[in-house]
Scaffold this motif. Structure first.
Motif, PDB file in Angstrom:
ATOM      1  N   GLY A 148      38.097  51.741  27.102  1.00 58.59           N
ATOM      2  CA  GLY A 148      37.619  50.463  26.605  1.00 58.59           C
ATOM      3  C   GLY A 148      38.488  49.333  27.107  1.00 58.59           C
ATOM      4  N   PRO A 149      38.289  48.137  26.574  1.00 60.36           N
ATOM      5  CA  PRO A 149      39.035  46.972  27.052  1.00 60.36           C
ATOM      6  C   PRO A 149      40.547  47.192  27.023  1.00 60.36           C
ATOM      7  CG  PRO A 149      37.242  46.275  25.638  1.00 60.36           C
ATOM      8  CD  PRO A 149      37.295  47.772  25.550  1.00 60.36           C
ATOM      9  N   GLY A 150      41.198  46.866  28.134  1.00 60.78           N
ATOM     10  CA  GLY A 150      42.648  46.961  28.227  1.00 60.78           C
ATOM     11  C   GLY A 150      43.171  48.297  28.699  1.00 60.78           C
ATOM     12  N   ASP A 151      42.354  49.369  28.621  1.00 58.45           N
ATOM     13  CA  ASP A 151      42.806  50.669  29.120  1.00 58.45           C
ATOM     14  C   ASP A 151      42.911  50.622  30.641  1.00 58.45           C
ATOM     15  OD1 ASP A 151      42.957  51.936  26.635  1.00 58.45           O
ATOM     16  OD2 ASP A 151      40.821  52.447  26.665  1.00 58.45           O
ATOM     17  N   ARG A 152      43.896  51.330  31.179  1.00 60.37           N
ATOM     18  CA  ARG A 152      44.079  51.339  32.615  1.00 60.37           C
ATOM     19  C   ARG A 152      43.433  52.575  33.236  1.00 60.37           C
ATOM     20  NH1 ARG A 152      46.816  49.727  28.785  1.00 60.37           N
ATOM     21  NH2 ARG A 152      48.674  51.035  29.118  1.00 60.37           N
ATOM     22  N   VAL A 153      42.700  52.339  34.326  1.00 62.55           N
ATOM     23  CA  VAL A 153      42.100  53.411  35.111  1.00 62.55           C
ATOM     24  C   VAL A 153      42.708  53.351  36.504  1.00 62.55           C
ATOM     25  CG1 VAL A 153      39.977  54.365  36.085  1.00 62.55           C
ATOM     26  CG2 VAL A 153      39.962  53.353  33.784  1.00 62.55           C
ATOM     27  N   ALA A 154      43.399  54.412  36.897  1.00 61.38           N
ATOM     28  CA  ALA A 154      44.077  54.466  38.186  1.00 61.38           C
ATOM     29  C   ALA A 154      43.211  55.224  39.184  1.00 61.38           C
ATOM     30  CB  ALA A 154      45.435  55.144  38.040  1.00 61.38           C
ATOM     31  N   LEU A 173      33.627  47.390  31.681  1.00 61.27           N
ATOM     32  CA  LEU A 173      34.111  47.827  30.365  1.00 61.27           C
ATOM     33  C   LEU A 173      35.246  46.962  29.833  1.00 61.27           C
ATOM     34  CD1 LEU A 173      34.257  51.675  31.087  1.00 61.27           C
ATOM     35  CD2 LEU A 173      32.547  50.494  29.682  1.00 61.27           C
ATOM     36  N   GLY A 174      35.774  46.070  30.675  1.00 59.76           N
ATOM     37  CA  GLY A 174      36.955  45.314  30.285  1.00 59.76           C
ATOM     38  C   GLY A 174      38.227  46.122  30.428  1.00 59.76           C
ATOM     39  N   ALA A 175      38.134  47.307  31.063  1.00 54.77           N
ATOM     40  CA  ALA A 175      39.320  48.106  31.362  1.00 54.77           C
ATOM     41  C   ALA A 175      39.991  47.534  32.606  1.00 54.77           C
ATOM     42  CB  ALA A 175      38.943  49.570  31.555  1.00 54.77           C
TER      43      ALA A 175
END
Length: 660
Positions: A148-154, A173-175
């Motif tokens: 969700g928002p703020g989560d980091r996806v590398a 998603l705001g990620a």
């Protein structure tokens, strides 16, 4: 450093090019709606007048970009530039939006969005409909993982359409997105991703480069072990299509299947909410984790890609890049315009230096973006891009990464004629855009960058903060711009950000390049100011020395540094890579000295010239001058450079043996 004289004009836009340009349409709009006059009494467009307004009325300019390009705020802003300070500028407070929404709104599902090829895949296409569907599926799959928002996806992925869809999914998603190219080594990737503590790792099983296959599955396992915050790993089967992933990882196809049929939705986030994290080159210490926001990047790329790149309906924009360079972020942002993009993953020199030109032919590229080093290599190797190829659609060539030499400017026009627009740009990861670059309504002078970018208050300053014209000084930016870093990840008190840009001139951005702004408004970049060679008070950019040395037929590459001695003096060390069959004899050493003395200055003639098998470079092609200088001063090579961030890490070892 030498100062410029008036060089040859290699290209001038015709009346139709000027009249049909996006920038002239924008100028007419701001004249009507904002009372800004950017046309002379003769009706001719005056770029300088528009630029001066854009850096004087900063609020008015960026709000005009917002309105003209229909930026959609889900919650309205309470103002434009609420805090006009650097660092700490506050843009459009209270506004919420989503970058990805502006990519997909109003798109014809049957139109082509992406053309793509790799050394493993032939040229193919994705339509806007396929891009939307696959982005929606990935977004839904990630949402099911709790993203969700703020989560980091590398992302440890190549330059593929799946990577583009994954980025848009994360943004929707705001990620927060962050990517490294799979040619990065384990340590380099960990140094980057560990800082941001990602929740999900998107990775590839391998890739092909220069005809050789690289299995990255062992690297992915090492990354999983080194990144304890990663809850889910998804593996794209690019090298071995259809192969089952190892235990504990999810197949990419399964991720998309889990979200099949989903509707693409967009989560509104604050204007400065992190969109992505980019990284500095990482040649010393941990790389800077540079955070840029949804709103700032959206406005900057709408401005840059429409008004400077002049991307229009029917354009097919290709820029050779990997996912570890900011030019990838630039390229995927082209889909904010009516143009489509062309992706390539592989070696630009396999099977030979004609590979990218072949793709430009096959894909019908209209804007061909590359590095200055690639153009220089084509020139040196006698490549003739149009020979045996149909490049009739090609209207522009862009160059970045390092200064483009006047000789390379001339070579492009010798090969393509005077109906092609060649633009050189300079800026960087720090703003994910150009500070100086191309403008389609201005002439191209040999060896010069056409203009300062709109909204970028670029100047050349002397050490006391006095503005210079026609002289070389520090590249500074005196007013805020929306795409400047919101913050550095993990830099809680902002000290590292301040030290990076604001320590020399408080409140003014110092970029770290030597620049000259001519009285014509053009710009010349002389290289990094921290690698400049100062002899007897005469400063010389390394790019000027390279230009002189690389003009010699025997020399294919070079690196020059000024190494301090214990007695307070210094010596200029020049390292050259020679063409096969050439020898560094007394005659060649004398000729190198003569060229530097004539083209640069007698003070900058190298004290010593030595042969090396190759010049160490970062993955984005930048020469490692400062690390080599430190090695020659006796420092440990493993402490002056992050080897995994280098294209050829073994090249550093040779310099260890050359230290006195």
């Amino acid at each position: 450093m030498t100062e410029s004289s008036v060089p040859r004009v290699l290209w001038r836009p015709d009346e139709e090019t000027v009249a049909s340009s996006n920038i002239v349409a924008f100028a007419r709009w701001v004249a009507e709606h904002r009372g800004v006059e950017a046309f002379g009494t003769d009706g001719d467009f005056d770029y300088d007048a528009l630029w001066r307004w854009s850096v004087t009325d900063v609020d008015g300019f960026w709000d005009a970009v917002r309105e003209y390009y229909g930026v959609r705020f889900d919650t309205p802003a309470e103002g434009v530039l609420a805090r006009d300070t650097m660092p700490g500028a506050l843009w459009f407070p209270g506004a919420t939006l989503n970058y990805a929404r502006h990519v997909f709104e109003g798109r014809d599902p049957d139109r082509v969005a992406i053309r793509h090829a790799t050394e493993l895949r032939p040229l193919a296409e994705w339509t806007w409909g396929e891009l939307r569907d696959r982005t929606a599926a990935i977004a839904a799959g990630l949402r099911g993982m709790g993203v969700g928002p703020g989560d980091r996806v590398a992302a440890y992925l190549p330059n593929l359409p799946e990577t583009v869809a994954a980025f848009y999914a994360v943004a929707s998603l705001g990620a927060v997105w962050s990517s490294c190219s799979p040619d990065f080594g384990v340590r380099s990737v960990i140094d980057r991703f560990a800082q941001i503590e990602p929740k999900v790792l998107l990775a590839v099983d391998g890739y092909r480069y220069g005809g050789k296959d690289f299995d990255r599955r062992p690297v992915v396992e090492e990354l999983r072990a080194a990144l304890p915050t990663v809850e889910h790993t998804v593996l794209l089967d690019h090298l071995r299509p259809g192969a089952e992933p190892a235990g504990g990882t999810l197949a990419w196809s399964a991720l998309e299947a889990s979200g099949a049929g989903a509707v693409l939705e967009f989560t509104p986030v604050a204007f400065d909410h992190p969109l992505w994290v980019l990284y500095s080159s990482g040649t010393t210490g941990l790389p800077k984790a540079i955070v840029q926001g949804h709103g700032g990047i959206l406005l900057e790329q709408l401005k840059n890609l429409h008004l400077h790149l002049d991307a229009q309906e029917g354009d097919r924009v290709m820029w050779f890049t990997t996912t570890g360079w900011m030019m990838w972020n630039f390229l995927v942002s082209v889909l904010l315009t009516p143009a489509s993009i062309v992706l390539y993953d592989g070696s630009p020199a396999a099977p030979d230096l004609g590979a990218l030109w072949d793709l430009a032919d096959e894909a019908g590229v209209t804007v061909f973006g590359t590095s200055a080093g690639f153009l220089a290599s084509c020139m040196k190797d006698g490549v003739h891009p149009r020979r045996g190829r149909d490049l009739s659609r090609l209207k522009a060539i862009g160059s970045t990464g390092s200064p483009l030499s006047p000789e390379a400017f001339s070579w492009v026009y010798e090969e393509f004629g005077d109906d092609l627009w060649l633009f050189s740009t300079s800026g960087g990861t720090d703003v994910c855009s150009c500070l100086v670059g191309g403008t389609p309504t201005l002439p191209v002078y040999e060896g010069e960058i056409q203009s300062r970018a709109l909204g970028m208050a670029v100047a050349a300053w002397d050490p006391e903060g006095r503005e210079l014209t026609g002289e070389v000084g520090e590249l500074v930016v005196t007013r805020p711009a929306p795409s400047m870093p919101v913050f550095f990840w993990g830099d809680e008190d902002g000290e590292r950000l301040r030290d990076s840009y604001f320590s020399m001139y408080p409140g003014v951005w110092r970029h770290g390049d030597w620049i000259e702004i001519t009285d014509r408004g053009t710009a010349i970049i002389y290289g990094r100011s921290d690698s400049t060679i100062n002899r007897g008070g005469v400063r010389m950019g390394t790019s000027e020395i390279y230009r002189a040395v690389l003009a010699l037929e025997e020399v294919t590459d070079a690196l020059v540094v000024d190494v301090p001695r214990g007695d307070g003096s210094s010596r200029i060390e020049l390292f050259v890579v020679l063409r096969e069959g050439a020898e560094l004899d007394e005659g060649l050493v004398r000729e190198i000295a003569r060229r530097v003395r004539t083209d640069c200055s007698p003070r900058h003639v190298p004290d010593r010239v030595r042969v090396v098998p190759e010049v160490p470079r970062t993955l984005s092609g930048k020469i490692l001058e400062v690390p080599v200088k430190r090695i020659l001063m006796g420092q440990d090579p493993d402490k002056v450079a992050s080897r995994d961030s280098l294209a050829n890490p073994g090249a550093l070892d040779r310099f260890s043996t050359l230290a006195d």
